[in-house]
Motif scaffolding. Sequence first.
Motif, mmCIF file in Angstrom:
data_model
loop_
_atom_site.group_PDB
_atom_site.id
_atom_site.type_symbol
_atom_site.label_atom_id
_atom_site.label_comp_id
_atom_site.label_asym_id
_atom_site.label_seq_id
_atom_site.Cartn_x
_atom_site.Cartn_y
_atom_site.Cartn_z
ATOM 1 N N UNK A 1 0.866 -1.186 0.000
ATOM 2 C CA UNK A 1 0.000 0.000 0.000
ATOM 3 C C UNK A 1 0.899 1.231 0.000
ATOM 4 N N UNK A 2 0.375 2.320 -0.497
ATOM 5 C CA UNK A 2 1.103 3.588 -0.509
ATOM 6 C C UNK A 2 0.189 4.691 -0.015
ATOM 7 N N UNK A 3 0.728 5.509 0.873
ATOM 8 C CA UNK A 3 -0.024 6.627 1.438
ATOM 9 C C UNK A 3 0.755 7.895 1.133
ATOM 10 N N UNK A 4 0.147 8.775 0.360
ATOM 11 C CA UNK A 4 0.777 10.049 0.066
ATOM 12 C C UNK A 4 0.396 11.079 1.099
ATOM 13 N N UNK A 5 1.393 11.727 1.706
ATOM 14 C CA UNK A 5 1.151 12.756 2.719
ATOM 15 C C UNK A 5 1.481 14.093 2.080
ATOM 16 N N UNK A 6 0.519 14.601 1.330
ATOM 17 C CA UNK A 6 0.770 15.736 0.456
ATOM 18 C C UNK A 6 1.184 16.994 1.181
ATOM 19 N N UNK A 7 0.564 17.275 2.350
ATOM 20 C CA UNK A 7 0.848 18.534 3.032
ATOM 21 C C UNK A 7 2.286 18.608 3.516
ATOM 22 N N UNK A 8 2.893 17.439 3.806
ATOM 23 C CA UNK A 8 4.263 17.444 4.309
ATOM 24 C C UNK A 8 5.267 17.021 3.246
ATOM 25 N N UNK A 9 4.839 16.933 1.967
ATOM 26 C CA UNK A 9 5.704 16.532 0.870
ATOM 27 C C UNK A 9 6.441 15.247 1.209
ATOM 28 N N UNK A 10 5.679 14.277 1.649
ATOM 29 C CA UNK A 10 6.254 12.988 2.034
ATOM 30 C C UNK A 10 5.257 11.894 1.713
ATOM 31 N N UNK A 11 5.708 10.662 1.841
ATOM 32 C CA UNK A 11 4.813 9.549 1.605
ATOM 33 C C UNK A 11 5.353 8.290 2.247
ATOM 34 N N UNK A 12 4.524 7.276 2.250
ATOM 35 C CA UNK A 12 4.868 6.015 2.892
ATOM 36 C C UNK A 12 4.413 4.858 2.014
ATOM 37 N N UNK A 13 5.316 3.934 1.778
ATOM 38 C CA UNK A 13 4.990 2.694 1.080
ATOM 39 C C UNK A 13 5.255 1.533 2.033
ATOM 40 N N UNK A 14 4.272 0.660 2.177
ATOM 41 C CA UNK A 14 4.405 -0.495 3.068
ATOM 42 C C UNK A 14 4.266 -1.761 2.237
#
Length: 715
Positions: free
Chosen positions: A598-611
């Motif tokens: 899964x991938x979660x884009x954290x747009x407000x902090x210009x970051x993201x997470x892929x698990x």
Amino acid sequence: MRSEDEIFPDLLGLCGSQGYVHALAMLCFRDNFIRYRRELKAEDMDHLFSRSRLIRTEITTLIGLLIRTPIDFSHPGFDVIQGYVDRTEALLRELHESMGAVMFSSMFSSGANPEPRACPDLSGAALREPIFYGGESAYGFQYRDFAEKKYCADDPWLLGHMGFSISDARRVVATVADVLDRKIRAAQQALRSSPRDSWTLLPGFVFTAADVAERVGVPIDTIERVLEAFAFRSDDANAGFTSLHAYNAASGTPLLRSEAGDYILLQQYNLFEALYESPFFWLNADKEYAPTALASRGRFTETFALERLVKVFGMGHGYANVDVWKAKGEKLGEIDVLVLFGDRAVALQAKSKRLTLEARKGNDLQIRDDFKKAIQESYDQAHLCAVALVGSAPKLTDATGRPIVLREPIKVIYPVCIVADHYPALSFQARQFLKTQPADRLAAPLVADVFALDAITEMLESPLRFLSYLELRARFGDKLITTHELTLLSFHLKRNLWLNDDYDMVMLEDDIAADLDIAMLARREGLPGARTPDGILTRITNTPVGRIIAEIEALPDVSTIDLGLLLLELGEETTDAINKGIRQITADAKRDGKNHDITIGLGESSAGLTIHCNPGDLASAQAVLKRHCEGRKYSQKANKWFGLVLRPDGRLWFGLKLEFPWTQDARMDALMRRWPTATARPVGAIGTRSARKIGRNAPCPCGSGKKYKKCCMKR
């Protein structure tokens, strides 16, 4: 508006009235005791935060004025007592308005249309209001219990000069409170069978040494010596208490005498505070012993701070009296307590300075001098050492001279400035006076006392929880106005200390701390109530995200610490989405033995997470995760991207962090043209590498069990 000098004599005259002590007993019961059924709830404490309630400094003032003249114990009738109460409230309200007017007038420009000053330079006279009316920063049980730690090294002097040890004194003081709790309930019951005009609660505040001896295993002569040490001597008459901020003997010697010679304690908190504060003055009065007492006091502050931080971070992460050296062997400074956790450091400086009486009276120079010695010098030392820590090849040695190895370059240093005593209006004064210096990788400081540090480490008892509080406080602390740190901590426990850009400044009322008060009372005093406030500590417990955070803390690694802190900052909706996604991919991996992600884009902090949930071998799992995260980071134009690999049972296997500014790259552009279509969306939405279209009535891929149109399609 009358001045303080005009109001104070009226209060003195009122407190010397016939039978005023009965009115004071009524006020002490009304404004200091909590009544509850079965379990303590926040609403049971509402009256303690009412604007009509007298705060403890006001009640102590009334007690101090009461003992300016011999106490008249005659009962004047209930209606007269009620009149005394009404008159007391009116005079104290007038006094507060008078002091507040001085403060608020200095916060606005003069002229026909006064405007608020952006950075008002408050005078000493203006600061007297927050110093007197600021909330108490310590719980009574903290004063009671910490006194033993503070003075245990002074036991030989105490036994030789006072006839009791500090542990004897603590046990006696604790028992006095227990005795009076029972007596006040008996006094309440007695009202039911008494005529209204003779009503009084004063018997609920009266006790004898024999009452204490019945409940504690301390010899009666030792009990009497302890009680006499804290008993007011009527020949003194508290003559020096001629203004609001003058020395008040009711603080250091809160035990009064009844007509029969029994003891009276109108406010239990005063006795707890006196146990913590007064012995230092006894010790310091012995000029030969004073240097030893002062050294012991400094050691207490450092030792206490180390114990509390080690409770959070573990034995291998905390060091006391750390020397910082230049490369050529020149000593730069000393850090009282240093904590190293991965690439994060906490540099704590402890001071034993207090706010002097002259400062409380409004002396500008003394206020600033006290603050400089208690806080500014502490911060300056922390700043100096922090700059060295992030410099090239810093050398550190512990208290025994052994080197401390920095296994990772320090990314962020959190300076913490701690004082040993209650420092009135500390938050307010830090905002007003503290001069900070920007430095690479140095966060804004936490300025607090040992009591706040105790509460923070009690509630945030894991490394990432503690660091997250320091991080958020450093980021948003300037926007938040509180009377003391406990309010800020309670707000964080309930809501997470996060403010978006819509808010320039937020003022937090003290009643926010009610849930924290209950939790501390439940944990330390055994009262029936919630030991953990509902909020950040309860909402992810026993969830996939909660377990990931716990596993990151168990083995701090630079590739995952940032992620752990980021997960703690996420809102509830985003966290729920991650939990759903993790449950889905682990279930899929168990079912078919393949890699799922899964991938979660954290747009407000210009970051993201892929698990990834990968049942394969380590080398291939690392390669697949790295390739996937590089592609996601580039496609989302993010500056930071995290990757995690879980085992099919949900346990954390390893992590990855990519942190560098996004730049255009022709090779990556070509790669992205062949990249599978993704459904990743910012802030909590879950994306997969599947290019298939999801039907409106198909099961939602997040694993909720709902139809797609009823679940993630809405987002």
